[in-house]
Design a protein around this motif. Sequence first.
Motif, short mmCIF file in Angstrom:
data_model
loop_
_atom_site.label_atom_id
_atom_site.label_comp_id
_atom_site.label_asym_id
_atom_site.label_seq_id
_atom_site.Cartn_x
_atom_site.Cartn_y
_atom_site.Cartn_z
N ASP A 1 0.97 -1.50 0.57
CA ASP A 1 -0.15 -0.25 0.18
C ASP A 1 0.49 1.45 -0.04
O ASP A 1 0.22 2.35 -0.30
N GLY A 2 2.42 0.96 0.07
CA GLY A 2 3.37 2.06 -0.42
C GLY A 2 3.46 3.00 0.87
O GLY A 2 4.03 3.49 1.31
N GLN A 3 2.74 2.33 2.53
CA GLN A 3 3.40 2.78 3.28
C GLN A 3 3.31 1.62 4.87
O GLN A 3 2.90 0.68 4.84
N PRO A 4 5.03 1.00 5.05
CA PRO A 4 6.12 2.34 4.64
C PRO A 4 6.57 1.82 3.38
O PRO A 4 6.48 0.47 3.26
N LEU A 5 7.34 2.73 3.60
CA LEU A 5 8.56 2.30 1.72
C LEU A 5 9.14 2.84 2.87
O LEU A 5 10.13 4.30 3.20
N ILE A 6 10.67 1.93 3.15
CA ILE A 6 11.72 1.92 3.88
C ILE A 6 12.76 1.23 2.81
O ILE A 6 13.35 -0.02 2.55
N ASN A 7 14.08 2.03 2.44
CA ASN A 7 15.30 2.25 1.86
C ASN A 7 16.41 1.85 2.81
O ASN A 7 17.36 2.59 3.58
N LEU A 8 16.89 0.51 2.66
CA LEU A 8 17.71 -0.36 3.85
C LEU A 8 19.23 0.56 3.19
O LEU A 8 19.47 0.26 1.75
N GLN B 1 18.45 1.95 12.10
CA GLN B 1 17.54 2.26 10.71
C GLN B 1 16.26 2.78 10.95
O GLN B 1 15.51 2.06 12.24
N ILE B 2 16.71 3.82 11.51
CA ILE B 2 14.96 4.95 11.55
C ILE B 2 13.84 5.18 10.09
O ILE B 2 14.97 5.23 8.75
N TYR B 3 12.64 4.55 10.38
CA TYR B 3 11.80 4.86 9.02
C TYR B 3 10.68 5.94 9.67
O TYR B 3 10.70 6.09 10.33
N SER B 4 10.60 6.16 8.60
CA SER B 4 9.19 6.26 8.75
C SER B 4 7.75 5.81 7.92
O SER B 4 8.19 5.49 7.26
N GLY B 5 6.16 6.16 8.35
CA GLY B 5 5.43 5.40 7.47
C GLY B 5 5.15 4.58 8.49
O GLY B 5 5.08 3.46 9.22
N ALA B 6 3.69 4.52 9.23
CA ALA B 6 3.01 3.13 9.84
C ALA B 6 2.50 2.48 9.38
O ALA B 6 2.03 2.19 8.72
#
Length: 188
Positions: A77-84, A111-116
């Motif tokens: 669904d596009g969230q989250p999208l994490i570039n590791l 690593q910190i990410y955004s998006g629930a």
Amino acid sequence: QRRTEEDPLFVIMKTKIILFFALFLLFVAPWTVGAAVVINEIAWMGTTDSANDEWIELYNNSTEAVDLTDWILEATDGQPLINLSGIISANGYFLLERTDDSSVPGIPADQIYSGALGNSGEYLKLKDNAGNIVDDLNFISGWPAGDNVTKQTMEKTATGWQTSLNPGGTPRAQNSSGAIEESESTTE
């Protein structure tokens, strides 16, 4: 009769063997190396401190470190999208914390990410730097484990998923033995 390098049958067999190993290295070897990293535990419900304190743990079950540069962990669904980015050590854990490094007190995030993460479920895909899917979890119709009330996490097992033994789960550590299911007693 012994075959020599000039013998046409020897040349054909040698070519077939080389071709087999080349195809193996091209198609099979990258898949097995990438498959060593799995999504191991998810705090999709957050923690007892905050529902926003979500975290995801990856586990490298191989005997060699894996460079996660240009790997992606994404929800369909596009969230989250994490570039590791970073290195996950051999038989080691990689902790992703949402928004800041306070989701798991006392344990630093890799690593910190955004998006629930959706509380009703997600379809997550872990892709290596070549775009190959190395792990995917299709839980779009609901998480199979974890508890939104008690904040017990969802942990990978050898056969599927379980709810962690304790609230908060086991970030950066071996998964628990699992929640003890209370059986309903009947009285007659």
